[in-house]
Design a protein around this motif. Structure first.
Motif, short mmCIF file in Angstrom:
data_model
loop_
_atom_site.label_atom_id
_atom_site.label_comp_id
_atom_site.label_asym_id
_atom_site.label_seq_id
_atom_site.Cartn_x
_atom_site.Cartn_y
_atom_site.Cartn_z
N GLU A 3 0.88 -1.10 -0.19
CA GLU A 3 0.37 -0.26 -0.36
C GLU A 3 1.18 0.69 0.08
O GLU A 3 0.29 2.18 -0.39
CB GLU A 3 -1.23 -0.15 1.39
CG GLU A 3 -2.08 1.05 1.46
CD GLU A 3 -2.55 1.22 2.84
OE1 GLU A 3 -3.50 1.89 2.58
OE2 GLU A 3 -2.05 0.48 3.38
N ALA A 4 2.07 1.43 1.13
CA ALA A 4 2.83 2.33 0.44
C ALA A 4 4.34 1.98 -0.39
O ALA A 4 5.29 2.86 0.09
CB ALA A 4 3.33 2.37 1.80
N ASN A 5 4.01 1.67 -1.51
CA ASN A 5 4.85 1.83 -2.50
C ASN A 5 5.09 3.00 -3.00
O ASN A 5 4.43 4.53 -3.38
CB ASN A 5 4.46 0.82 -3.54
CG ASN A 5 3.30 1.57 -4.51
OD1 ASN A 5 2.73 2.23 -3.69
ND2 ASN A 5 3.59 1.91 -5.46
N GLY A 6 6.38 3.32 -3.73
CA GLY A 6 7.32 4.42 -3.76
C GLY A 6 7.94 4.21 -5.53
O GLY A 6 7.48 3.10 -6.05
N GLY A 19 -3.83 5.31 2.67
CA GLY A 19 -5.14 5.66 2.62
C GLY A 19 -5.41 5.96 0.70
O GLY A 19 -6.70 6.79 0.72
N LEU A 20 -4.75 6.12 -0.27
CA LEU A 20 -4.74 6.10 -1.90
C LEU A 20 -4.76 5.07 -2.22
O LEU A 20 -3.99 3.89 -1.93
CB LEU A 20 -3.70 6.83 -2.09
CG LEU A 20 -3.21 8.26 -1.62
CD1 LEU A 20 -1.87 9.36 -2.24
CD2 LEU A 20 -4.35 9.53 -2.26
N LEU A 131 11.65 14.38 -4.41
CA LEU A 131 11.59 14.09 -3.28
C LEU A 131 9.79 14.74 -3.61
O LEU A 131 9.62 16.04 -3.17
CB LEU A 131 11.96 13.80 -1.74
CG LEU A 131 12.99 13.23 -1.65
CD1 LEU A 131 13.97 14.30 -0.25
CD2 LEU A 131 13.37 12.33 -1.91
N LEU A 132 9.30 13.67 -3.77
CA LEU A 132 7.38 14.00 -3.57
C LEU A 132 7.16 13.37 -2.97
O LEU A 132 6.61 12.26 -3.07
CB LEU A 132 7.00 13.83 -5.31
CG LEU A 132 8.25 15.18 -6.40
CD1 LEU A 132 8.16 14.35 -7.30
CD2 LEU A 132 8.47 16.16 -5.88
N SER A 133 6.40 13.01 -2.02
CA SER A 133 5.45 12.45 -1.00
C SER A 133 3.95 12.69 -0.80
O SER A 133 3.74 13.90 -1.07
CB SER A 133 6.00 12.64 -0.20
OG SER A 133 5.79 12.06 1.57
N CYS A 134 3.84 12.34 -1.07
CA CYS A 134 1.81 11.44 -0.77
C CYS A 134 0.98 11.96 -0.62
O CYS A 134 1.25 10.78 0.59
CB CYS A 134 1.56 11.82 -2.53
SG CYS A 134 2.85 12.31 -4.13
N ALA A 135 -0.13 12.01 0.43
CA ALA A 135 -0.61 12.28 0.80
C ALA A 135 -2.20 12.10 0.59
O ALA A 135 -2.56 13.12 -0.13
CB ALA A 135 -0.42 12.51 2.35
N PRO A 136 -3.55 11.15 1.03
CA PRO A 136 -4.28 11.79 0.87
C PRO A 136 -5.44 12.72 1.71
O PRO A 136 -4.89 13.14 2.36
CB PRO A 136 -5.27 10.23 0.82
CG PRO A 136 -4.48 10.09 2.65
CD PRO A 136 -3.15 10.27 2.04
N ALA A 137 -6.61 13.38 0.83
CA ALA A 137 -6.10 15.20 1.23
C ALA A 137 -8.20 15.03 0.67
O ALA A 137 -8.82 16.01 1.02
CB ALA A 137 -6.48 16.15 0.37
N GLY A 138 -8.75 14.28 0.58
CA GLY A 138 -10.21 13.82 0.79
C GLY A 138 -10.85 14.04 -0.20
O GLY A 138 -10.77 14.93 -1.04
N GLN A 139 -11.89 13.69 -1.03
CA GLN A 139 -12.91 14.17 -2.39
C GLN A 139 -11.80 13.85 -3.27
O GLN A 139 -11.71 14.96 -3.89
CB GLN A 139 -13.16 15.78 -2.69
CG GLN A 139 -14.11 15.52 -0.78
CD GLN A 139 -14.88 16.99 -0.87
OE1 GLN A 139 -14.06 18.28 -0.89
NE2 GLN A 139 -16.05 16.72 -0.08
N ASN A 140 -11.24 12.90 -3.45
CA ASN A 140 -10.44 12.64 -4.23
C ASN A 140 -8.87 13.74 -5.05
O ASN A 140 -8.55 14.11 -5.77
CB ASN A 140 -11.42 12.22 -6.18
CG ASN A 140 -12.03 11.01 -6.27
OD1 ASN A 140 -10.56 10.22 -5.94
ND2 ASN A 140 -13.70 11.00 -6.07
N ARG A 141 -8.88 13.84 -3.84
CA ARG A 141 -7.53 14.51 -4.33
C ARG A 141 -5.96 14.36 -3.37
O ARG A 141 -6.35 13.32 -2.05
CB ARG A 141 -7.85 15.96 -3.58
CG ARG A 141 -8.79 17.18 -4.17
CD ARG A 141 -9.27 18.20 -3.37
NE ARG A 141 -9.87 19.22 -3.92
CZ ARG A 141 -11.11 19.34 -4.95
NH1 ARG A 141 -12.10 18.17 -4.13
NH2 ARG A 141 -11.87 19.89 -5.32
#
Length: 207
Positions: A3-6, A19-20, A131-141
């Protein structure tokens, strides 16, 4: 796939907080790969001098927007003093959870020699590292902290990830991506061949 692949895209290491969904992560990686491809092509042809600024504009066209100051999550005051300067800047820009995610991602990347070699090769050739770290922000964001560092080609030798950072030419910011806007407005206009070539620039690794 974890789930936390890079993934390594060009001279950048992309990581994802939990969460994504897989579909969401794939859309994010595709958008980053499209932006990276367009930017590098323009840069190689001498059309742009500021790689990062052009890359940032490419993302903006696809549905990425700067996050307002009140949305930035500041970490505790001791975090930046306890970690490497890069992680400290990321923590200051976007919060501790992003810095921790990047730290784990880099540790695992160092255990994936083939993928790490691709990143190091591109960093040497291009003189920059991301470095690009991504996290869910709700509502497909999706929220993403963008860290961009420029240095001489000699500086990006093997093992550069763990070396002491001079922090002389760095930029970091928090941006937000609207996945639905990307799918419904930008993506349909992109030719299938461009998507295919861009997908080939993505090199996944497990975190």
């Amino acid at each position: 796939m974890n789930e936390a692949n890079g993934a390594v895209i060009g001279a950048g290491a992309v990581s994802f907080l939990p969460g994504l969904s897989l579909a969401q992560k794939n859309k994010v990686k595709l958008a980053l790969a499209l932006a990276e491809r367009a930017t590098q092509t323009a840069f190689d042809e001498g059309l742009v001098q500021d790689w990062y600024a052009y890359y940032r504009n490419q993302l903006k066209f696809m549905g990425w927007d700067a996050v307002s100051a009140e949305q930035v999550h500041w970490p505790d005051t001791q975090r930046a003093e306890q970690v490497d300067k890069v992680l400290g800047l990321i923590a200051k820009t976007a919060g501790e959870r992003f810095a921790s995610n990047v730290e784990v991602s880099l540790q695992r990347l160092c255990n994936s020699p083939q993928t790490l070699a691709i990143l190091e090769k591109h960093a040497r050739e291009r003189g920059h590292f991301q470095l690009l770290s991504c996290a869910p922000a709700g509502q497909n964001r999706v929220d993403m902290v963008m860290y961009h560092e420029i240095d001489t080609q000699d500086a990006w030798r093997a093992g550069f990830i763990t070396r002491e950072r001079g922090m002389k030419n760095v930029r970091a910011e928090l941006v937000r991506f609207n996945i639905l806007a990307f799918e419904n407005s930008y993506l349909p206009k992109v030719q299938a061949r461009v998507v295919e070539v861009s997908l080939q620039r993505i090199h996944d690794y497990d975190i």
